[in-house]
Design an enzyme around this catalytic site. Structure first.
Site, mmCIF file in Angstrom:
data_model
loop_
_atom_site.group_PDB
_atom_site.id
_atom_site.type_symbol
_atom_site.label_atom_id
_atom_site.label_comp_id
_atom_site.label_asym_id
_atom_site.label_seq_id
_atom_site.Cartn_x
_atom_site.Cartn_y
_atom_site.Cartn_z
ATOM 1 N N LYS A 68 0.841 -1.192 0.000
ATOM 2 C CA LYS A 68 0.000 0.000 0.000
ATOM 3 C C LYS A 68 0.878 1.245 0.000
ATOM 4 C CE LYS A 68 -3.813 2.176 2.600
ATOM 5 N NZ LYS A 68 -4.727 2.040 3.749
ATOM 6 N N SER A 109 -9.761 2.307 2.895
ATOM 7 C CA SER A 109 -8.846 2.979 1.996
ATOM 8 C C SER A 109 -7.908 2.040 1.250
ATOM 9 C CB SER A 109 -8.005 3.972 2.797
ATOM 10 O OG SER A 109 -7.181 3.296 3.741
ATOM 11 N N SER A 141 -10.385 -0.040 7.110
ATOM 12 C CA SER A 141 -9.777 0.057 5.783
ATOM 13 C C SER A 141 -9.051 -1.188 5.314
ATOM 14 C CB SER A 141 -8.809 1.248 5.738
ATOM 15 O OG SER A 141 -9.510 2.464 5.821
#
Length: 493
Positions: free
Chosen positions: A78, A157, A181
């Site tokens: 990420k 997210s 998330s």
């Protein structure tokens, strides 16, 4: 290539150890898969040369009998994690061009265990969003499609991470979870995602959103893969004052231990208006699976659950407004020149931050202001304590809690982006665990009538991830979730 992509992480490790495949071959297959599924926009940067060099070193270690826990396994990262010498932007214009001179502790742990870095994955800007639609690189797309074939959000997210694992363009992926998330995108994309206990994984080197809530965790295809990756990610870190020294349990062994004799709580407050009926049906089915496996199901009450979302959306923006104050155009990232210093700050932040980030900074600054601190922020912190007390009371009588992961399946890209309050409601089942610092895992349990995945969530006591994996392993086996998305490298099964 499709044969290599069909191996889960545990199977791939076995094949690598037996030298049936090489790390270079496996990495090459995943780099090809990432390119083949580029339309999903789940990667913001592929680091092919770096990945192949790491894979070649893995093959040397395997040949020498010195393989690490994740040796040769391709991992997507990420873009919230700082990676030494590789662009790390939190998917924000204000950090475009930032190349850290250091490595986050979590990713350093993964590389020390032999993992191979494929590239950086898309996410909501500064992890602020529930659909991966606020990214400066554009939205990531869910590889699953309903019958009408429209593009769906992968959740947020950490949407790029969930999308990549589901699409088989990453074998494993890192994510962060501030209010759901990891678990929400995992449910939307039909993969497994764990939010560990707060403090279990170091936050050092991860771009901060809300420091008292953020926690890194793994995305994988299976529960066993998840336990394997988690064993490598977690560590005590003296550089992170919130990092725990509590020993990590044997998570890999826990996956197959079953739930016989366990007491599983079912919180009545998680039945909420607006839930899809198919979510309720799956939740009831999950209870039946655990009961059939020998667990005792017990109704419990978490009376302050209804206050979790409003408390979260005071506390998280408040911490964000403080954390994001450092992005001022002076030290790193974007700089927009102006005639005065204050003008430069204003112009840089206006150009560099997206709409959702600006919204949360404004909310956070407001609730921390002198006239409203007591009325909002302090009151939200008191509510947070009550929410934790609810969980503490429940865990006096049960070993874990079973809830839905999300109130619905994935929704179309663009549908909720202009309605932030509706978007916030996607986190209604996940936020309480972050406020209380608890571990939680999302496991795919079935599909809707539109053939979209739905997930179940298991919550546990602090630092008892092993119990989560016990329950998750049983749910995974009972669900027998083998469907794959349409937009997947190597073709859908």
């Amino acid at each position: 290539m499709s044969d290599l992509l069909g191996l889960n992480a545990v199977a791939a490790r076995e094949a690598l150890d037996k030298k049936a495949i090489s790390a270079v071959e496996l990495t090459t297959a995943y780099l090809g898969a990432a390119e083949a599924t580029a339309g999903l926009n789940n990667y913001v940067a592929l680091t092919a040369d770096h990945a192949l060099a790491m894979a070649a070193e893995s093959d040397k270690r395997i040949a020498a009998g010195a393989a690490g826990l994740l040796e040769g396994l391709p991992i997507g990262v990420k873009d919230l994690f700082c990676t030494k010498g590789i662009s790390s932007t939190a998917c924000s214009n204000i950090l475009k061009g930032f190349v850290p001179p250091y490595e986050s502790t979590v990713t350093a742990n993964l590389w020390a265990a032999g993992g191979v870095m494929l590239g950086k994955l898309n996410c909501d800007e500064f992890a602020m969003g529930s659909g991966n639609e606020t990214s400066a690189y554009g939205p990531a797309v869910n590889p699953w499609q309903g019958k009408d074939k429209v593009d769906l959000v992968p959740g947020g997210s950490s949407g790029g991470s969930a999308s990549a694992v589901a699409a088989r363009s990453a074998l494993l992926a890192t994510g962060t979870d501030t209010g759901g998330s990891i678990r929400q995108p995992a449910a939307f994309c039909g993969v497994v995602g764990l939010k560990p206990t707060y403090g279990r994984c170091s936050r050092w080197g991860i771009v901060a959103f809300a420091s008292s809530l953020d926690q890194a965790g793994p995305f994988t295809r299976t529960v066993a893969d998840n336990a394997l990756m988690m064993m490598a990610m977690a560590s005590h870190d003296a550089k992170d004052s919130t990092s725990t020294q509590t020993p990590l349990q044997d998570l890999i062994g826990a996956v197959g231990d079953g739930v016989k004799g366990m007491k599983i709580g079912v919180p009545k407050e998680y039945v909420m208006d607006g839930m899809d009926s198919e979510v309720v049906t799956l939740w009831e089915q999950g209870q039946a699976w655990l009961r059939d496996a020998g667990a005792e199901l017990i109704d419990v009450s978490l009376p302050h659950t209804k206050y979790a979302l409003p408390a979260y959306y005071i506390i998280a923006p408040a911490e964000a407004s403080s954390n994001l104050a450092r992005y001022d155009g002076v030290r790193y990232g974007m700089r927009v020149d102006a005639e005065t210093l204050d003008g430069m700050y204003e112009a840089t932040r206006a150009a560099g931050f997206g709409e959702e980030v600006q919204r949360r900074i404004m909310i956070g600054t407001y609730v921390l202001s002198a006239g409203y601190y007591d009325a909002y922020y302090l009151k939200a912190q008191k509510v947070r304590r009550l929410i934790k007390d609810d969980f503490d009371a429940a865990f006096q009588t049960v070993d874990a809690l079973l809830t839905p992961a999300t109130p619905s399946a994935a929704f179309p890209v663009g549908r909720k982006i202009d309605d932030p309050v509706t978007n916030f409601l996607n986190d209604v089942f996940t936020v309480p665990a972050n406020l209380a610092g608890l571990p939680g895992i999302a496991v795919p349990g079935g599909v809707t009538s539109d053939c979209l995945p739905l997930g179940l969530q298991v919550l546990g006591r602090p630092f008892d991830e092993a119990s989560l994996y016990r329950v998750a392993g049983v749910l995974e086996q009972a669900a027998g979730f083998t469907m794959t998305p349409a937009r997947m490298a190597g073709g859908a099964a």
